[in-house]
Structures are given as C-alpha cells and as structure tokens.
Enzyme design. Structure first.
Site, PDB file in Angstrom:
ATOM      1  N   ASP A  87       8.925   4.455 -49.933  1.00  0.00           N
ATOM      2  CA  ASP A  87       9.823   4.887 -48.863  1.00  0.00           C
ATOM      3  C   ASP A  87       9.089   5.023 -47.534  1.00  0.00           C
ATOM      4  OD1 ASP A  87      12.078   5.040 -50.388  1.00  0.00           O
ATOM      5  OD2 ASP A  87      11.868   7.168 -50.818  1.00  0.00           O
ATOM      6  N   TYR A 162       0.539   8.676 -58.599  1.00  0.00           N
ATOM      7  CA  TYR A 162       0.621   9.171 -57.230  1.00  0.00           C
ATOM      8  C   TYR A 162      -0.144  10.484 -57.063  1.00  0.00           C
ATOM      9  CZ  TYR A 162       4.456   5.923 -56.414  1.00  0.00           C
ATOM     10  OH  TYR A 162       5.216   4.792 -56.266  1.00  0.00           O
TER      11      TYR A 162
END
EC number: 5.4.99.12
Length: 331
Positions: A87, A162
């Site tokens: 994103d 992540y």
C-alpha cells in the site's frame, strides 16, 4: 507484507498483483522468453503503493518505466509480476518480482554485456536499471538472477515477513528514522503485547483484521508474531504468514497496541478471530511503520508444483470465494 499493507494500498499483508502472466516452462518463463527474478527495496513515502495507477507515482510504474527506457528499441514493453502489492507509504527491503524478456531483448542485453564486460545479463539488467533510476532513487533493484524453472514471484511464494516499528515514551525518537517509525505518546507494555500476539498464531479466519475485498478469502496462517525493543528502545513487531489480506499487518499491530495501552485484555485479540467481520475495537496503525522484509520460496525443485497449487486454489476458490492465498501482499 500488512506481511504487509500494500497492494494498491495495503499494509500488513501482500496483495495479489493486478495482472497474471500465466507463463510456466523450463527456464521459468515460456513463449520464447527468459524469466529474471529481481530483488527490490524502496522507501514507500513517495509512492502511492506498488501497483501502477494512472497519474500516480507507484513502485511498479517507476520500475516498468525504467525497463521501457532500457528496452525501448526492442518491444514489447515488459511488465513486472510481484510477490505482494504494498500500500501507499509501506516500505520494502526484500520485495521480490519477476520479469520476462524476449529472446530479442535478451540478445540486445547480451550485446551490451559484451561491450561492458559485465558478468551476466542478469547483472547488467540490475546495473542498467539502477543507472536509469539514479543514484538518489527511492527504489533500488538489489539483485537480479535468471530464475530457476517454475519460478513465479507471486504464486510460488510460501511466506512473507514484515516488521513494524513504534517509538513509545520509553524509546529514543530518532528524527532520521521518523519516515519508517510511528510515534506513540504513552508507554506500551511489551510483555502484554507478546501475550496477545501468541494468541493469534496459527490457521484462522482473520476477517476481524482485514479490510473486506470482494471474492478474497481472509483465511491465513500466522506463522510468527513477536514484539521486542531494539537498542534504542523502539518496539519492533516481526510478523510472518503464508500470505496477508488487505490491512492485516497494521490491524494486528493495532490490536497489540491496544493491549499494550491497557485498553484491551491480552486474550481479546485472539477472541476476535473468526468473528467474520472487521473489528472496531482497535485502531489500524499508519502505513509508514511497516516494511516488507523478506519473501520466502520453496526449494527450486518444488517451485513449479507450488505455483500450480496456488493457481489452482485461486481458480477453485475457498469456501465459495476466490482465494488470494499465495498472492497476497503486505498492508
């Protein structure tokens, strides 16, 4: 990488790329093409996510424009297939993608390679792309190799990892790290946050932690989720899953922060699993604290089978919906 929040705009999870190439043959590609695996790193601050969008600056757009410049005399313009779309504002140090070059494009690279005495066409491809991007670019091609047979950056991935950074009242607020660290005014209890994280591990329906997307499954396997303070006292979450749905990572982090603040009991985030709808009991944290660290793939001998399996799951769907497992991105 949600991983991550970042396809066109994702965060704790990698979203499936908008396009699929469908190539699969010895050498990693097909139809008279050769496939290259690229490693990519970027500072997501100045990008509107990974996916190319008209009129917006995106990572895919910048990289494909560089490819077009490099191969402008040898059409068609190549396109990139990514492990997971991130994103707007999400960073990456270990993004993975692939590109298929025609034999004519490869021959052109080969001629330039000989002129420049480069070690390989893959190394020349990396060097030339970075040269076009510029020395001060916020996106860098970190590696390039000819892909092994059956490699597919999107469908072959088996996990994404992540990290999320938070500087609370106990941490050093380093201005040089502000673009990738979220500031938090109060002190967070890392032990309580780890207790909450442990309660979410395993195979679950993470609908409470995902932004709804049509025909996309929210069933994921959360393989690892831990919190610890680094040398500067910054809280770092490490999250790994087979794939992530939209905003999943940032939502998982938001739930843990609510626990660390004392707003939710440690068992509550786990109780929300399987709720079937997005929860409003916590805040989804900003994208800038999220970085896609690494994408994992099986052994070369298992690449083709993994890609075929993931494609079949997507086509058949899971529970009446088209599955995005194996192709999700970071949010």
């Amino acid at each position: 990488m949600t991983g991550t929040e970042a396809p066109a705009a994702s965060d704790g999870g990698l979203l499936a790329p908008a396009s699929e190439d469908g190539l699969s043959s010895p050498g990693g590609a097909g139809g008279g093409t050769v496939r290259f695996r690229l490693g990519v790193a970027y500072d997501g601050t100045g990008f509107r996510g990974w996916t190319r969008q008209p009129g917006l600056r995106t990572v895919q757009g910048v990289l494909e424009d560089a490819l077009l410049t490099l191969l402008r005399r040898h059409p068609p313009a190549p396109s990139l297939v990514v492990a997971g779309r991130t994103d707007a504002g999400v960073h990456a140090v270990g993004q993975a993608c692939h590109v298929d070059l025609t034999v004519e494009q490869l021959a052109a690279l080969g001629r330039e390679r000989r002129r420049r005495a480069a070690e390989s066409s893959a190394e020349l491809l990396r060097a030339r792309l970075n040269g076009i991007l510029g020395l001060s670019s916020d996106v860098v091609v970190t590696s390039a190799v000819e892909a092994p047979a059956g490699f597919d950056a999107r469908f072959g991935a088996v996990w994404r990892r992540y990290e999320y950074r938070i500087a609370d009242a106990e941490a050093l607020h380093d201005p040089l790290q502000r673009h990738r660290t979220v500031a938090h005014a109060g002190r967070l209890d890392v032990d309580l946050m780890n207790s909450a994280a442990r309660g979410m591990l395993g195979l679950h329906d993470f609908a409470a932690y995902c932004k709804p997307r049509a025909e996309a499954t929210t069933i994921r396997t959360l393989q690892d989720y831990t919190w610890e303070r680094d040398a500067d006292g910054v809280l770092v979450a490490r999250v790994r899953a087979d794939a992530f749905c939209h905003s999943m990572v940032r939502s998982l982090v938001g739930a843990a922060v609510a626990v660390g603040e004392g707003k939710l009991p440690p068992e509550r985030p786990g109780e929300l699993l399987g709720a079937g709808a997005r929860s409003t009991e916590f805040v989804v944290l900003p994208a800038k604290g999220l970085t896609l660290m690494e994408v994992g793939y099986p052994r070369d001998s298992e690449l083709a089978a993994r890609s075929e399996q993931t494609r079949a799951r997507r086509q058949a769907g899971e529970g009446g919906t088209a599955a995005v497992v194996g192709g999700s991105g970071v949010r």
